[in-house]
Write a protein that holds these residues in place. Structure first.
Motif, PDB file in Angstrom:
ATOM      1  N   THR A  92       9.959  -9.971  -0.964  1.00 43.38           N
ATOM      2  CA  THR A  92       9.660 -10.936  -0.367  1.00 43.38           C
ATOM      3  C   THR A  92      10.881 -12.039  -0.399  1.00 43.38           C
ATOM      4  N   GLN A  93      11.732 -11.537  -1.995  1.00 42.20           N
ATOM      5  CA  GLN A  93      12.648 -12.846  -2.427  1.00 42.20           C
ATOM      6  C   GLN A  93      13.850 -12.113  -0.960  1.00 42.20           C
ATOM      7  N   GLU A  94      14.420 -11.379  -1.348  1.00 41.68           N
ATOM      8  CA  GLU A  94      15.575 -11.327   0.049  1.00 41.68           C
ATOM      9  C   GLU A  94      15.175 -12.126   1.085  1.00 41.68           C
ATOM     10  N   MET A  95      14.035 -11.578   1.969  1.00 47.85           N
ATOM     11  CA  MET A  95      13.628 -12.373   3.050  1.00 47.85           C
ATOM     12  C   MET A  95      13.635 -13.899   2.660  1.00 47.85           C
ATOM     13  N   ILE A  96      13.226 -14.264   1.661  1.00 53.22           N
ATOM     14  CA  ILE A  96      12.613 -15.597   1.781  1.00 53.22           C
ATOM     15  C   ILE A  96      14.469 -16.297   1.417  1.00 53.22           C
ATOM     16  N   ASP A  97      15.386 -15.532   0.769  1.00 52.21           N
ATOM     17  CA  ASP A  97      17.068 -16.076   0.796  1.00 52.21           C
ATOM     18  C   ASP A  97      17.325 -15.999   1.971  1.00 52.21           C
ATOM     19  N   ARG A  98      16.950 -15.208   3.026  1.00 48.90           N
ATOM     20  CA  ARG A  98      17.814 -15.447   4.106  1.00 48.90           C
ATOM     21  C   ARG A  98      17.309 -16.037   5.191  1.00 48.90           C
ATOM     22  N   GLY A  99      16.511 -17.246   4.968  1.00 50.44           N
ATOM     23  CA  GLY A  99      15.145 -17.502   5.665  1.00 50.44           C
ATOM     24  C   GLY A  99      14.472 -16.677   7.100  1.00 50.44           C
ATOM     25  N   ILE A 100      13.949 -15.825   6.308  1.00 51.09           N
ATOM     26  CA  ILE A 100      13.214 -14.563   7.126  1.00 51.09           C
ATOM     27  C   ILE A 100      12.113 -14.789   6.508  1.00 51.09           C
ATOM     28  N   ALA A 101      10.765 -15.337   7.447  1.00 50.61           N
ATOM     29  CA  ALA A 101       9.483 -14.877   7.003  1.00 50.61           C
ATOM     30  C   ALA A 101       9.455 -13.718   6.721  1.00 50.61           C
ATOM     31  N   PRO A 102       8.574 -13.641   5.286  1.00 48.02           N
ATOM     32  CA  PRO A 102       8.557 -11.407   5.327  1.00 48.02           C
ATOM     33  C   PRO A 102       6.613 -11.715   5.060  1.00 48.02           C
ATOM     34  N   SER A 103       6.373 -10.516   5.062  1.00 48.74           N
ATOM     35  CA  SER A 103       5.185 -10.386   5.596  1.00 48.74           C
ATOM     36  C   SER A 103       4.774  -8.471   5.728  1.00 48.74           C
ATOM     37  N   SER A 104       4.002  -8.282   4.816  1.00 47.17           N
ATOM     38  CA  SER A 104       3.202  -6.167   5.410  1.00 47.17           C
ATOM     39  C   SER A 104       2.298  -6.094   5.955  1.00 47.17           C
ATOM     40  N   ARG A 105       2.307  -5.298   6.034  1.00 45.02           N
ATOM     41  CA  ARG A 105       0.635  -4.919   6.873  1.00 45.02           C
ATOM     42  C   ARG A 105       1.609  -3.016   5.492  1.00 45.02           C
ATOM     43  N   VAL A 106      -0.508  -3.420   4.956  1.00 48.16           N
ATOM     44  CA  VAL A 106      -0.883  -2.089   4.135  1.00 48.16           C
ATOM     45  C   VAL A 106      -1.594  -1.084   4.350  1.00 48.16           C
ATOM     46  N   LEU A 107      -0.584   0.629   4.303  1.00 46.01           N
ATOM     47  CA  LEU A 107      -1.074   1.232   5.253  1.00 46.01           C
ATOM     48  C   LEU A 107      -1.696   1.827   4.282  1.00 46.01           C
ATOM     49  N   ALA A 108      -1.477   1.855   3.159  1.00 49.82           N
ATOM     50  CA  ALA A 108      -2.479   2.843   1.973  1.00 49.82           C
ATOM     51  C   ALA A 108      -2.584   2.600   1.226  1.00 49.82           C
ATOM     52  N   ALA A 109      -3.307   2.413   0.450  1.00 47.60           N
ATOM     53  CA  ALA A 109      -3.342   1.813  -1.171  1.00 47.60           C
ATOM     54  C   ALA A 109      -4.347   2.868  -1.904  1.00 47.60           C
ATOM     55  N   ASP A 110      -4.253   3.791  -3.228  1.00 43.81           N
ATOM     56  CA  ASP A 110      -5.373   4.697  -3.803  1.00 43.81           C
ATOM     57  C   ASP A 110      -4.630   4.350  -5.544  1.00 43.81           C
ATOM     58  N   GLU A 111      -5.343   5.110  -5.999  1.00 42.32           N
ATOM     59  CA  GLU A 111      -5.464   6.052  -7.007  1.00 42.32           C
ATOM     60  C   GLU A 111      -5.182   8.035  -6.733  1.00 42.32           C
ATOM     61  N   LEU A 112      -3.720   7.825  -8.179  1.00 44.23           N
ATOM     62  CA  LEU A 112      -4.046   9.428  -7.511  1.00 44.23           C
ATOM     63  C   LEU A 112      -3.350   9.520  -9.425  1.00 44.23           C
ATOM     64  N   VAL A 113      -3.489  11.534  -9.376  1.00 39.43           N
ATOM     65  CA  VAL A 113      -3.254  11.519 -10.121  1.00 39.43           C
ATOM     66  C   VAL A 113      -2.455  12.938  -9.597  1.00 39.43           C
ATOM     67  N   ASP A 114      -0.893  12.791 -10.394  1.00 41.59           N
ATOM     68  CA  ASP A 114       0.388  13.405 -10.327  1.00 41.59           C
ATOM     69  C   ASP A 114       1.086  14.235 -10.796  1.00 41.59           C
ATOM     70  N   ALA A 115       1.294  15.269 -11.062  1.00 39.05           N
ATOM     71  CA  ALA A 115       2.069  15.694 -12.120  1.00 39.05           C
ATOM     72  C   ALA A 115       4.186  15.062 -12.016  1.00 39.05           C
ATOM     73  N   HIS A 116       4.138  15.392  -9.938  1.00 41.60           N
ATOM     74  CA  HIS A 116       5.435  15.190 -11.002  1.00 41.60           C
ATOM     75  C   HIS A 116       5.579  13.939 -10.198  1.00 41.60           C
ATOM     76  N   LEU A 117       4.882  12.903  -9.954  1.00 35.65           N
ATOM     77  CA  LEU A 117       5.085  11.863  -9.794  1.00 35.65           C
ATOM     78  C   LEU A 117       5.262  10.983 -11.449  1.00 35.65           C
ATOM     79  N   ALA A 118       3.927  11.505 -12.230  1.00 31.95           N
ATOM     80  CA  ALA A 118       4.129  11.099 -13.808  1.00 31.95           C
ATOM     81  C   ALA A 118       5.417  11.492 -14.289  1.00 31.95           C
TER      82      ALA A 118
END
Ligand code: GLP
Length: 243
Positions: A92-118
Motif C-alpha cells: 500500500t505504501q509503495e503504491m501511494i508513494d508513487r501516486g498509484i491507487a492501491p487495492s486488493s482482492r482477497v482470494l482466500a483467508a483461512d486458518e491452518l496448521v502446517d509443520a513446514h510453514l511453522a
C-alpha cells in the motif's frame, strides 16, 4: 524549445527540463513505452544543450525516477512501481508513494496448521497459522499475487477483517499493536503457473518476479512469511547498498 521552458526565468534550465521529463514519464501508461529518447534527441527536441539534458537526467536517476541500462538507453521507472530503497514498506505504501491507487482482492483467508510453514515461522509445528492470499492491484491493474502466513496468536481474528481496502501492515500496527522491525527476503525469477498467470493477466509460464520474505518484530519473533509473484513489467525491485 517547448513553451514550458523559460530561458530567462529564475528556475535553472536543467530543472525545467527535469520537470518536463518527469511530467512526460508520469503520463506514460505503458511500461514498454518508457524508454526515453537519447540525450542528443532530447537536446534537439527541447532546444537545449546536451549538458543540460545530462544534468536533468542525472538528477532523475538519483531520485530513482529513471534508470540507465548500458547499451539500451534510459528508461522511466515510474510505471514499474519501484519500491523505495531499503525501507520496510507495505505494498500500500509503495503504491501511494508513487501516486498509484492501491487495492486488493482477497482470494482466500483461512486458518491452518502446517509443520513446514511453522518451521519457517519458527513456531511449534502445532501452532495455528493464518493464511491470507490476495491479488494486489495498482490503479485497478493486477500487479502481484501475495500469500501471507502469520502465527494466528499474533493477530487473532485478522482473517475476518476487511483486507481489501485496508493495509495488512497498517492493521498489524494499529489493531494488533505489532511493531514490524525488519525483513529478510529472497528475489528470484520464476515462471507463472496457470492460476497465478490468470490472476495477473499474463500468459502461463511468463516470467514473474518471485519474492519470499520474512518480517520480524523488534523482539525477533517472525510476524509474517510471504510469497509474492509480481508482474515484472509492472514492478521493479530496487535497492540501495551502502558501505
Ligand atoms: C509487501 C510485502 C508483504 C506484505 C505487504 C503488506 O507487499 N512484501 O510481505 O504482506 O507488503 O501490504 P499491505 O500492508 O498493503 O497489505
Amino acid at each position: 524549445m517547448p513553451q514550458l521552458l523559460h530561458r530567462r526565468g529564475p528556475i535553472p534550465l536543467y530543472t525545467q527540463v527535469k520537470e518536463h521529463l518527469r511530467a512526460r514519464i508520469s503520463g506514460d501508461e505503458a511500461s514498454d513505452a518508457s524508454r526515453l529518447p537519447s540525450e542528443r534527441e532530447l537536446a534537439k527536441e527541447l532546444g537545449v544543450s546536451r549538458v543540460t539534458v545530462r544534468q536533468a537526467l542525472r538528477e532523475l536517476i538519483e531520485e530513482g525516477a529513471v534508470f540507465t541500462a548500458p547499451g539500451r538507453g534510459t528508461f522511466a521507472v515510474s510505471a514499474r512501481l519501484a519500491p523505495a530503497t531499503g525501507r520496510l514498506t507495505s505494498f500500500t505504501q509503495e503504491m501511494i508513494d508513487r501516486g498509484i491507487a492501491p487495492s486488493s482482492r482477497v482470494l482466500a483467508a483461512d486458518e491452518l496448521v502446517d509443520a513446514h510453514l511453522a518451521e519457517i515461522l519458527q513456531v511449534h509445528e502445532d501452532t495455528p497459522l493464518v493464511r491470507i492470499r490476495r491479488l494486489r492491484l495498482g490503479d485497478d491493474e493486477p500487479v502481484a499475487v501475495e500469500t501471507s502466513v502469520l502465527p494466528a496468536e499474533l493477530c487473532p481474528g485478522i482473517a475476518t477483517l476487511d483486507l481489501e481496502t485496508r493495509s495488512l501492515y497498517e492493521t498489524l500496527r494499529t489493531i494488533y499493536r505489532l511493531r514490524l522491525h525488519a525483513s529478510e527476503l529472497v528475489v528470484e525469477s520464476r515462471q507463472a503457473e496457470w492460476g497465478t498467470a490468470g490472476l495477473l493477466h499474463i500468459a502461463p509460464d511468463s516470467p514473474v518476479l518471485f519474492i519470499e520474505r520474512r518480517t520480524l518484530l523488534a523482539d525477533g519473533r517472525i510476524a509474517e512469511f510471504v510469497r509474492s509473484w509480481y508482474r515484472p513489467d509492472r514492478y521493479q525491485f530496487r535497492m540501495r547498498l551502502a558501505l
